[in-house]
Design an enzyme around this catalytic site. Structure first.
Site, PDB file in Angstrom:
ATOM      1  N   GLU A 119      36.850 -65.958  68.416  1.00 43.17           N
ATOM      2  CA  GLU A 119      37.465 -66.507  67.199  1.00 43.17           C
ATOM      3  C   GLU A 119      38.695 -65.406  67.040  1.00 43.17           C
ATOM      4  O   GLU A 119      38.702 -64.324  66.850  1.00 43.17           O
ATOM      5  CB  GLU A 119      36.679 -66.445  66.215  1.00 43.17           C
ATOM      6  CG  GLU A 119      35.505 -67.409  65.826  1.00 43.17           C
ATOM      7  CD  GLU A 119      34.522 -67.263  64.559  1.00 43.17           C
ATOM      8  OE1 GLU A 119      35.235 -66.808  63.520  1.00 43.17           O
ATOM      9  OE2 GLU A 119      33.516 -67.693  64.770  1.00 43.17           O
ATOM     10  N   GLU A 171      28.137 -63.374  64.706  1.00 41.72           N
ATOM     11  CA  GLU A 171      28.377 -62.330  63.438  1.00 41.72           C
ATOM     12  C   GLU A 171      27.406 -61.963  62.603  1.00 41.72           C
ATOM     13  O   GLU A 171      27.112 -62.245  61.297  1.00 41.72           O
ATOM     14  CB  GLU A 171      29.540 -62.932  62.576  1.00 41.72           C
ATOM     15  CG  GLU A 171      30.815 -63.292  63.482  1.00 41.72           C
ATOM     16  CD  GLU A 171      31.875 -63.321  62.285  1.00 41.72           C
ATOM     17  OE1 GLU A 171      31.646 -63.529  61.214  1.00 41.72           O
ATOM     18  OE2 GLU A 171      33.221 -63.677  62.964  1.00 41.72           O
TER      19      GLU A 171
HETATM   20  C1  BGC Z   1      33.176 -66.950  61.054  1.00 42.91           C
HETATM   21  C2  BGC Z   1      33.825 -68.572  60.705  1.00 42.91           C
HETATM   22  C3  BGC Z   1      34.889 -68.269  59.590  1.00 42.91           C
HETATM   23  C4  BGC Z   1      35.970 -67.423  60.063  1.00 42.91           C
HETATM   24  C5  BGC Z   1      37.123 -67.269  59.052  1.00 42.91           C
HETATM   25  C6  BGC Z   1      34.289 -66.114  60.729  1.00 42.91           C
HETATM   26  O1  BGC Z   1      33.670 -64.942  60.119  1.00 42.91           O
HETATM   27  O2  BGC Z   1      32.505 -67.172  62.299  1.00 42.91           O
HETATM   28  O3  BGC Z   1      32.708 -69.228  60.363  1.00 42.91           O
HETATM   29  O4  BGC Z   1      35.212 -69.714  58.930  1.00 42.91           O
HETATM   30  O5  BGC Z   1      35.760 -66.121  60.429  1.00 42.91           O
HETATM   31  O6  BGC Z   1      36.564 -66.668  57.891  1.00 42.91           O
END
Ligand code: BGC
Length: 449
Positions: free
Chosen positions: A349, A164
């Protein structure tokens, strides 16, 4: 509807600073996150990552628990300053040994490692030399990547350069909400550009010495115009160019979206054309992090984008105030294919922070909202697969509750509950539910909750 393709990987994700703790163990150097969290006023309760989930000492138990839940893949990040305490120069063998043991333990449990080289914890010594504002950062990163590739490429088959870059630039250099905490409209595009040069330099090097796959992970938040008015449509275009296209366009198309000139106004630099040759390296896959969408309207008073999000009155919002909008994930995956072509994708994610009740007497943590969130998003992924998008895996964020950066420990994203006083781990209901989804290769998603 077609299900999940054969070989589709089910797993979970974390990041070094959020879980490891042990910031000074075995020769590790400080990172900008050690500094940032230790500066009073940055984290709500003065939290730091000094202990976090103590994963540095408990990784074997954590991996055993992953195995118990049926995880097939685990995405984690390397702490650059564990491996190179000053960011460049001397390698710390103990730092490499930690990750070597972690990788071996994963492989011994049949879990595929996906390694992120940079998840925001830049060595502090490099920040002292200008961090991502210094053009040398691309070379620093490639030199560090070389150490990691040479040590682990025999065992690691999936590499990620950056996690990111938008968050690093927007939070770290434009708004000052995350490390290194700068607030400067002029710095943000420079930091972004150097991050992307670093990405390109590492991929280029990987083609020379690596034998497997490498990709980039971006967060995509699709922007929907709040109305059909020209002003709102233009505002949502600016927001999309800034957040979603600023990184993918140079990496995959070799240019920046034209809206960025307007977005940054006088702060938008002239770039050297040869930089784009470096940035645009063919990647083996793209990782998409998806959490929410944004409905956007024009707002003259907004200092930066002249755009503002519009709250949706009927929607559910998570504890981080993000709208739950699974359709946005399908839309995102289709959009990536349409704009950038048929690149293999991973959902690297996806997940949600919701209020969790404490561990009950029967040992359960009842988190129905998280399960519902995950189920709907997995169905959204399946819809994109049915539409022909090449999606190879899904990694839930996160394996366990951890340090949610500037929001501290109060926002829990884990499917495994962590008692931060005792370090006890308890799989939440969502973890047991996810284990069934994995075991049935997605078939059990058809069951309603
Ligand atoms: C990030 C994580 C973060 C998650 C939730 C993403 O932006 O890669 O490190 O904990 O979102 O906010």
């Amino acid at each position: 509807m077609r299900g999940f393709p054969e070989g589709f990987l089910w797993g979970c994700a974390t990041a070094a600073y959020q879980i490891e703790g042990a910031p000074k163990a075995d020769g590790k150097g400080p990172s900008i996150w050690d500094r940032f969290a230790h500066t009073p006023g940055h984290l709500p309760e003065g939290e730091t990552g000094d202990v976090a989930c103590d994963h540095y000492h408990r990784f074997r138990d954590d991996i055993a628990l992953m195995k118990q839940l049926g995880m097939q893949a685990y995405r984690f990040s390397l702490s650059w300053a564990r491996i190179l305490p000053l960011g460049t120069g001397a390698v710390n063998p103990a730092g490499l040994a930690f990750y070597s043991d972690l990788i071996d333990e994963l492989l011994a449990h049949g879990i595929e490692p996906m390694v992120t080289l940079f998840h925001w914890d830049l060595p502090a010594a490099l920040d002292d030399r200008g961090g991502w504002l210094n053009r040398d950062s691309a070379q620093w990163f490639a030199d560090y990547a070389r150490v990691a590739f040479e040590a682990f490429d025999g065992r690691v088959k999936k590499w990620v350069t950056l996690n990111e870059p938008w968050v690093v630039s927007d939070g770290g250099y434009l708004r000052g909400t995350i490390a290194p905490g700068h607030k400067n409209r002029f710095e943000a595009p420079i930091a972004s550009h150097n991050l992307m040069r670093a990405h390109g330099a590492a991929v280029k090097l990987y083609r020379e010495i690596g034998r497997h796959e490498i990709g980039l992970v971006v967060n995509i938040e699709p922007k929907y115009a709040a109305s059909n008015s020209n002003a709102d449509v233009a505002a949502s275009r600016r927001a999309a160019a800034y957040m979603n296209e600023q990184y993918l366009d140079p990496a995959l198309l070799g240019s920046y979206p034209p809206e960025l000139r307007e977005v940054f106004n006088g702060a938008w630099p002239e770039w050297d054309c040869s930089d784009f040759e470096l940035i645009r390296q063919p990647v083996d896959f793209l990782g998409v992090n998806y959490y929410t969408r944004s409905v956007t309207r024009h707002d003259d008073s907004a200092w930066f984008l002249k755009a503002a999000p519009v709250r949706q009155p009927l929607a559910t919002y998570t504890e981080t105030n993000w709208e739950v909008y699974p359709q946005g994930l399908t839309d995102t995956l289709l959009w990536v294919r349409q704009r950038y072509g048929d690149i293999p994708l991973y959902i690297t994610e996806n997940g949600a922070a919701f209020f969790d009740p404490p561990v009950a007497e029967d040992g359960r943590v009842r988190d129905p909202l998280r399960t519902d969130y995950l189920r709907k998003h997995l169905l959204a992924v399946r819809e994109a697969i049915a539409a022909g998008v090449d999606i190879r895996g899904y990694l839930v964020w996160s394996f366990m509750d951890n340090l949610e950066w500037t929001l501290g420990y109060a926002k829990r994203f884990g499917i495994v509950h962590v008692n931060f006083a005792s370090q006890e781990r308890t799989p939440k209901d969502s973890a047991h539910w996810y284990a069934k989804v994995i075991a049935s290769h997605g078939e059990s998603l058809a069951e309603s909750l």
